[in-house]
Each structure stands twice: as C-alpha cells, then as structure tokens.
Design a protein around this motif. Structure first.
Motif, short mmCIF file in Angstrom:
data_model
loop_
_atom_site.label_atom_id
_atom_site.label_comp_id
_atom_site.label_asym_id
_atom_site.label_seq_id
_atom_site.Cartn_x
_atom_site.Cartn_y
_atom_site.Cartn_z
N TYR A 3 -13.54 42.62 -61.04
CA TYR A 3 -14.73 42.93 -59.97
C TYR A 3 -14.97 44.42 -60.11
N TRP A 13 -18.36 50.56 -49.27
CA TRP A 13 -18.82 49.32 -49.42
C TRP A 13 -18.78 48.44 -50.98
N GLY A 14 -18.88 49.23 -51.75
CA GLY A 14 -18.53 48.75 -53.18
C GLY A 14 -17.17 48.24 -53.40
N CYS A 15 -16.13 49.05 -52.53
CA CYS A 15 -14.64 48.93 -52.94
C CYS A 15 -14.19 47.72 -52.40
N LYS A 27 -21.28 52.14 -58.43
CA LYS A 27 -21.46 53.02 -57.43
C LYS A 27 -20.59 54.47 -57.37
N VAL A 65 -18.22 65.69 -54.20
CA VAL A 65 -18.47 64.51 -54.33
C VAL A 65 -18.44 63.81 -55.62
N PHE A 91 -7.07 49.69 -56.46
CA PHE A 91 -7.63 48.96 -55.44
C PHE A 91 -8.81 47.76 -55.71
N ASN A 132 -24.83 38.69 -64.57
CA ASN A 132 -25.25 40.17 -64.09
C ASN A 132 -23.94 40.82 -64.37
N HIS A 133 -22.98 40.65 -65.11
CA HIS A 133 -21.75 41.63 -65.46
C HIS A 133 -21.43 41.48 -66.88
N THR A 170 -24.47 62.81 -47.93
CA THR A 170 -22.88 62.70 -48.14
C THR A 170 -22.32 61.23 -47.72
N ILE A 196 -20.68 70.43 -51.63
CA ILE A 196 -20.56 69.08 -51.52
C ILE A 196 -20.78 68.44 -52.91
N TRP A 198 -27.70 77.22 -48.76
CA TRP A 198 -28.24 76.10 -49.43
C TRP A 198 -27.42 76.11 -50.62
N LEU A 208 -21.47 54.05 -49.23
CA LEU A 208 -22.03 52.99 -50.35
C LEU A 208 -20.83 52.83 -51.22
N MET A 209 -20.05 53.94 -51.43
CA MET A 209 -18.95 53.79 -52.19
C MET A 209 -17.86 52.73 -51.69
N GLN A 235 -14.24 41.88 -53.01
CA GLN A 235 -13.16 41.23 -53.99
C GLN A 235 -12.82 40.01 -53.57
N PRO A 236 -13.28 38.89 -53.79
CA PRO A 236 -12.59 37.63 -53.20
C PRO A 236 -11.07 37.42 -53.41
N GLU A 262 -16.88 46.28 -61.88
CA GLU A 262 -18.07 46.73 -62.29
C GLU A 262 -19.23 47.38 -61.11
N ILE A 322 -27.97 67.13 -45.59
CA ILE A 322 -26.80 66.95 -46.65
C ILE A 322 -25.90 66.29 -46.09
N VAL A 324 -18.02 48.33 -58.32
CA VAL A 324 -17.29 49.54 -57.62
C VAL A 324 -17.71 50.80 -58.75
N MET A 335 -29.06 71.39 -43.17
CA MET A 335 -27.80 71.24 -43.37
C MET A 335 -27.36 69.88 -43.02
N ILE A 388 -23.60 58.38 -49.31
CA ILE A 388 -23.08 58.09 -50.40
C ILE A 388 -21.30 57.66 -50.38
#
Lengths: 325, 499
Positions: free
Chosen positions: B437, A17-19, B444, B418, B432, A219-220, A8, B414, B407, A14-15, A22-23, B439, A4, B441, A1, A11
C-alpha cells in the motif's frame, strides 16, 4: 504569511490522509491474463567457462565456473509455485500452521556475530497465506492462483520457500556467480543482461511502471508476466527483446531473485536483478539486495538451476588470486 | 574592461563576493545535477540534460561519479565556511589572503575538473587536477590552523562575557581550531582509503557495505571519513552561527568546553572505527552528545536573545507567551538558523538513535534496499540543513530587510522543512505502511517534498538572479559590498577587540 501556513497544513493533511488508508484484510486481486508466448518450463544450458563478475573491468574479477549447469529461462511463476505447494503438501513435505506454509530446514552454523540470527533445524516460513500482496490462496485443500497472475513471477516467498521449491524437484538455487554468469554471458562486460543501455522498454522497473499499468489495467505498480520483455507489442507498449546472452528473460527488473550463497557470519541472503519497484541502478548485473531468509516481500521471487554433470561445483579464478564467493 | 575588472575584484577579493560565487556555483551544480535523478528522470529532463551537456553516464562508473559530485559540492561548502571564518575571526591579514586564495583555487579546481572527469569524459588530466584541488583544500586547512592558533596572546579574550581560560585563551577560538585540526586528520583518514579505491576506480558507496559482516579496514576508513567530515562541517556552521548571533554569557561558557571536548571525542571515536569498530560507536555517542548539548546552549541563548531584542525594540518590558513567541518568530533568518539545528534532531539524530536502538528488531527485518534509503536519507537531510543555515546567514549578510526578508526566510524554512520531513517519513515509511500500500503514500510524500524543494529552489534562484542583475548596475549592492567586504559580527567590532 497566513497563506504559507495554510499551504503547509494542507500538505501535512494530504500526507496524513495518504498514510492511514490501509485495509486490515487482504482481498485477492484479479487482472487481465497476458500470454507472452514464453514457456516458464524451459531451461537453458550455461556451459563451463570464464566470465567477468561484479562491477569492475579488471582481470582480478575474471572468474571461471568449471562445470556446466542449466538455469530456468524465467522466474518461477505463481502457477508453478502453487503446483509445487499442492504436490509438496500431498507428499507431506510442507505443513500449514497459522496461515503460513512452512517447510523443514536443517539449520546452519551460528557464530554469534553482531546481527547474526540463530537458524537451528526446524520448520521455517515458506509462504504467508492471506498476507497483503500474495497471489496464491489456499481453500483448505488446494492452492490456487489469483486469476491473471498465473504466469507472473511468484513473490512473497521466503528464501526458505525458494530453496524448498528447487530442492523438491532435485534442483537448487543459483549461486551468485552462477546467476551473474547466466545474466552476463562470457562474450563481453555489460551492465545489463542485454547490453549497457536501459529504457522503460527493456524491463519492468520504476520508469516503466506507468506504461505497464496501462497494459495490465491496474492503478499501481506490479509484476509483469515472465518473459514480457520479448520484443512483443502489448497494446501501445512496444517491448525490447531484452534477453541475456543465453536467452534468459527478466534477469533485470520485475522481481529480485534469491540466490543460494550463505556468507560467513551473516544470516542475510542475497538477491539479484532488481525489481519493478527499483530504479535502474538496482538492475545492473552486479547490484544486490539482501534480507533475512524467513522474510518475504512483494517484489522478491527466484529461479532455479540444475546440475548437468554430477561434479562438485567449484569456482576458479584464472588470474590465480583468491576470489571471495 | 574596468567594468569587468571591478566586478571580478568584488567577486574574488571580498568575502561577500567569494561567498556569492560559491553559493552560485553550488546552486548551479544542484540545479543541473538535480535533473539526473528523482521525478526529473520520469519527466524526461535527465535525458535532455545529458544530451544538451554531452554528459556520459556510464552505468559502471555511477558510484565514482556520485563520490566526485559529493566531494565537489562539499569542497564549495567548506570554502564558504572558510571565507566566513577568515572574515569573522580575527587573524593576520596575510593569512587571510593566503587562505582565501588557496581555498578558492582549491574548490574551483576540484569542482570544475572533478565534475569534468566524472560526467564529461574520463580524462586523466582532469582527475589529476581534481586531486590538485583537494590537495589545496588540505593545504588551506593547514594555513587556517596556523592562523587560528589560539595561544597567540594577540587573540586572548579579556571580556568576561566570552568563554576563556584564566590566562585569557579564547575558548571559541580553541573550538574553531580543534574543528580545523580534526578536519585535517579526518580528511587524511579518507584520503588514504580513497587513494586505494580511487586508483583503479574500484569505488563503492559506504551504504552498500552496511550489512557485510566483514569490512576491510579501508572500507571502514571510508565509512568513518564521510561521517566525520559531515559532522565537522556541522560543527563549523554551529560555531559560525554563534559568532553571527554574538553567542556569549553563561551559555557560551558552558557550550565552548562541551564543543571542544565533543569534537575531540567524536573525532577519535570515528578514527577508532578502523581498529576497534565495536567500541567506536560508544565513543561517538559520547562525543555527539557533547556537541549536541553545545548546540542546544546556542539555541537557548539565541532564542532568548531574539525575544529580548525584539521586545526591547518594541519597548515592551514584560511579555506573555504569545508576545514572546511572536517576538521569537519575528526574524525568520535568525530564528530559522537555530530552528534548523533543533529540527535536525527530529530528522537526523532522532532517526539515527532510533535506528541504533531498533536495528535488529526493525531495520534489519527490512530488505537492505529499504535500510539503505534510511541511511542515505538522514545524511542528505543533514547536508541540506547545513546548506539552508548558510543561506539564512547569507541572506542576512546581504541585508535582506522588511517583507522580502520575511518571505525569503519563511519560504526557505518551511519549504526545506516540509521537504526534509517528507524525506524522513519516506525513509521510515515501512514503519507505518505495508509495501503493498505504499504507493499512494509515497506519491503524496514525494509531492510534498517536491513542493518544498521547488519553493526553496525558486526563492534561491530569485535571490541569485537579483544578485546577478545587480552586478550590471553601476552603484549596486555589489559596490557597497566591495567597499565593505567583510562580514560584520559584534565580536570583531573595535569595541570588543579593544576591551
């Protein structure tokens, strides 16, 4: 448990961090220049005649344009638009205000319908300077294009800015019908300008992004130079000569193209063709997108048409039924 | 021969077998058709599926294909809800048999022939059989309405614990009945418009017309139809979960009138979209508020019950916050089914209300393409949330216990949340992150969504594989379910009914 929960949280982090990356300030980019061999100053004649408009193979959708017109073979490029801005600024046709290029628009009818916006006579945004994604910069005197982007389609231009460009040279934006006829031709009923199949080798869209990045060394996701999909091989990437029946390039993918039509009780203007950010479904000839005329996006450009004869453009429906334009 | 006969008998005559067949078919369709979009296209899986199965993906008919796919999956989901209703709500046996038989042929016809027509060749016979299936589904609704008739004294409630009128009319039964009648009317509402657009196959997706100033009455009919049908499917599953958790007491007495009134108001509101589009939304808001309040009552009741039952099980009389929370989370299936209703408010209702308030200020500033993502996103999430609730109930029904239950429940909960949270963030990304920019985001978010969905699909596949292998056993779970074919809920127990 516990595992998990850890996954979570990872994840979610990560999300987040990605958000946040933005310069604040836009740094203009430079990329490798690619010569496609296609001249963006070329025009092609679209003769008067019938064509199928829209998605459905039905006589109700058989349309006719009873006049000839010419259309640009490619989208308007950054270089062309920068040239226009320099000329128009010198001629006093545009002005710069708060880092925005603005031009005059005479205004339009307002009915107060839901979601409709009031567009009175006045100066409206053509092109935002220094905005994230722009490829044209202004040093106080001259507009210049970021290195490598000269022959890429101009983006971040509003509908007003697209209209302003065409009008400056005595041209105009195509109507939706003119755009569709130029994309589909009169011979048959097709989904894409070149036929009914689409692969990443036909156009710049979601699926071809990965290969195009390699060619352009970025790269985009990004626009491709106009006329890129002309059968040439760029490095390892072989393109298909994906022209419309009249020989037009990029009528599907690369950038959405503003069209002229003003629909009743709507402020939104329509765009056609799909872009490098979109799935193939948006590249179908009848697909559309819409936005307010003073908004700009990184995947929206335009091309112009010009009249051949001085006749009032008129659309007919040979089946005799009314067709909404 | 006996081997096959016994298994077919189990699969097509017992409620548990019928639900299993429908879940398996939906899973199969989702697994196969899921390869036609998203990252699967980039990985080349779509091309493989198309080649292997001989699908015909004509770009002209995509909208029609999608509409048929939605209908086929929706019919199977409705069939599951009907099976559960005929099992957990008392009704005459002859009705139950007729309803289950009709709905089974109905959804199978629409699913098999609908997908056949849409993806494997535009044959008119297939289209006719698809419509035949839909017609049977409608006929099922009529039978169900008759079977549920709440003013039949046989089904009057005497127990003071359940909402009822002074004379004894079971208000929960009225809520089910109202939902069924509303569904019948709303399906006709769609059928009229569908008959026009389907005849000649000039189909369109409702979200494509959202910015048109002028929509025809038939276009408005389609928009109303798809919204109300999904809403009513959600109302049905809420009522079913109420039965599962033995919803009763004061919360039940508050919730049932709210649910009945809300269902009637929201249905009228949606039907009004055609003649009075401008005021219809206000009516819909009122109706949905009542329905959401009713669902809230169920959640409060259900969570309190879960805590109480668990603490009783452990012999704890008084518990603090953490012990209470631990008790609440003890059963991921029952907790999860209710949690998904709460979560729905963040990913569906919340987004919808925010959109309505900020439409001109935010969403109409975006290009239509972006608004479309939000529109399609929120109702896909709602549909998928309903599916996870059904799966949670099913997992409980088949008797998952101990660690497997934990489980399965937590991964389903979850993983799906998610994915749905990811889908919601993706659809609102322009709030946001600037387009230039987006891509990294988006990548992920997609990664999170893919992990979540993969987890759900894997756990579901494991459950179904277990059930498949079990069918080959002589004395498997299927045998027990065949002997005990009904879904047991306290309200249909002898004790309650004989009260």
């Amino acid at each position: 448990m516990r595992r998990i929960l850890i996954i979570t949280l990872a994840i979610a982090s990560l999300m987040l961090w990605g958000c946040v990356r933005q310069p604040e300030k836009w740094t203009h980019e430079e990329i490798k220049y690619i010569d496609t061999g296609v001249d963006p100053n070329t025009w092609v004649l679209i003769p008067a005649g019938e064509f199928f408009g829209g998605q459905f193979r039905n006589l109700r959708h058989l349309r006719k344009l009873n006049y000839d017109y010419e259309i640009m073979v490619t989208d308007v490029t950054n270089a062309q638009y920068a040239k226009y801005l320099n000329e128009a600024l010198a001629a006093g046709k545009i002005k710069i205000e708060n880092h925005q290029v603005k031009g005059f628009y005479p205004g339009e009818e307002y009915t107060g319908f839901r979601h409709e916006r009031k567009i009175g006579p006045g100066y409206y945004l053509y092109y935002p300077l220094g905005e994230h994604g722009t490829r044209i910069k202004f040093d106080g005197k001259t507009f210049t294009v970021d290195k490598g982007f000269e022959n890429h389609p101009v983006t971040m231009v509003t509908w007003f800015g697209a209209r302003g460009y065409c009008l400056y040279y005595g041209w105009r934006l195509p109507t939706e019908a003119e755009w569709e006829k130029a994309a589909r031709g009169t011979e048959d009923f097709r989904a894409y300008p070149w036929g009914n199949e689409i692969t990443p080798h036909h156009a710049n869209y979601d699926l071809s992004n990965k290969e195009i990045r390699k060619v352009l060394g970025v790269n985009h996701g990004i626009t491709t130079p106009v006329g890129f999909f002309n059968g040439k091989k760029y490095g390892e990437f072989q393109t298909v000569n994906a022209v419309s029946p009249y020989g037009l390039y990029d009528m599907a993918g690369n950038v959405w193209q503003w069209v002229a039509d003003k629909h009743e009780r709507m402020t939104d203007r329509f765009m056609k063709g799909g872009s490098w950010m979109d799935y193939d479904i948006y590249l179908r000839i009848w697909a559309y997108n819409s936005a307010l005329p003073y908004n700009y996006y990184i995947n929206v450009g335009f091309r112009c048409v010009r009249d051949v004869k001085k006749e009032t453009p008129q659309e007919e429906n040979p089946s005799g039924e009314n067709v909404e334009k | 021969m006996k081997f096959i006969k016994e298994r077919l008998e189990y699969l097509f005559t017992s409620t548990k077998g019928l639900v299993l067949v429908a879940i398996s078919l939906i899973s199969l369709v989702t697994a196969i058709w899921g390869t036609l979009s998203g990252p699967m296209v980039e990985w080349g899986v779509r091309d493989l599926t198309v080649r292997l199965l001989g699908m015909k993906l004509d770009p002209f008919f995509r909208e029609g294909r999608i509409i048929m796919l939605y209908h086929t999956i929706a019919m199977a989901v409705i069939a599951i809800e009907v099976y559960l209703m005929t099992s957990i709500i008392p009704m005459k046996r002859r009705y139950k048999l007729a309803i289950n038989a009709t709905v089974t042929v109905g959804y199978l016809s629409s699913l098999i022939f609908g997908l056949g027509f849409a993806y494997f060749g535009r044959n008119w016979i297939l289209h006719g059989l698809f419509l035949f299936g839909l017609s049977l589904m409608f006929f099922t609704g009529l039978l169900l309405a008759v079977a549920l008739w709440p003013w039949n004294k046989e089904y009057y409630v005497r127990s003071p614990e359940y909402a009822h009128t002074k004379s004894g009319v079971d208000l929960e039964r009225v809520a089910f009945f109202t939902m069924v009648v509303a569904t019948l009317g709303s399906s006709l509402f769609g059928a009229v418009a569908g008959a026009y657009f389907g005849n000649g196959f000039e189909t369109f997706l409702a979200e494509n017309t959202v910015r048109f100033a002028h929509k025809t009455p038939l276009q408005l009919g389609i928009i109303g139809h798809l919204h109300i049908m999904l809403t009513l499917i959600a109302v049905a599953i809420t009522l079913i979960v109420g039965r599962w958790l033995d919803f009763k007491g004061i919360y039940h007495k508050i919730a049932m009138p709210l649910m009945i009134f809300g269902t009637i108001v929201i249905t009228i509101g949606v039907w009004m979209v055609v003649p009075f589009e401008l005021i219809a939304h206000m009516i819909i808001y009122v109706g949905s508020t009542f329905i959401m309040l009713a669902a809230l009552m169920l959640v409060i009741y259900g969570w309190r019950k879960l805590i109480k039952d668990r603490l009783n099980e452990l012999g704890i009389e008084k518990a603090g916050f953490w012990k209470g929370l631990k008790a609440l989370l003890h059963d991921p299936l029952k907790f999860g089914a209710l949690w998904q209703m709460v979560f729905m408010n963040f990913t569906v209702s919340g987004v919808g209300i925010f959109m309505a308030i900020k439409l001109d200020e935010i969403f109409r500033i975006w290009p239509w393409r972006e608004e479309r993502v939000t529109l399609t996103g929120h109702w896909h999430v709602l549909a998928a949330l309903i599916a996870t609730i059904i799966l949670m109930y099913y997992a409980d029904m088949v008797g998952l216990k101990g660690k497997i239950r934990q489980w399965f429940g937590w991964i389903l909960l979850i993983g799906s949340d998610v994915a749905f949270a990811g889908a919601t963030i993706y659809s609102l990304k322009r709030l946001f992150v600037k387009a230039y920019y987006q891509e990294p985001v988006v990548s992920k978010i997609f990664l999170a969504m893919d992990i979540g969905l993969a987890a759900v699909l894997v756990i579901l596949a494991l459950l179904l594989l277990w059930r498949l292998f079990d069918l080959f056993k002589g004395e498997g779970v299927w045998k027990r379910e065949k002997e005990n074919p009904e879904v047991e809920v306290p309200r249909t127990s002898k004790e309650v009914l004989s009260e």
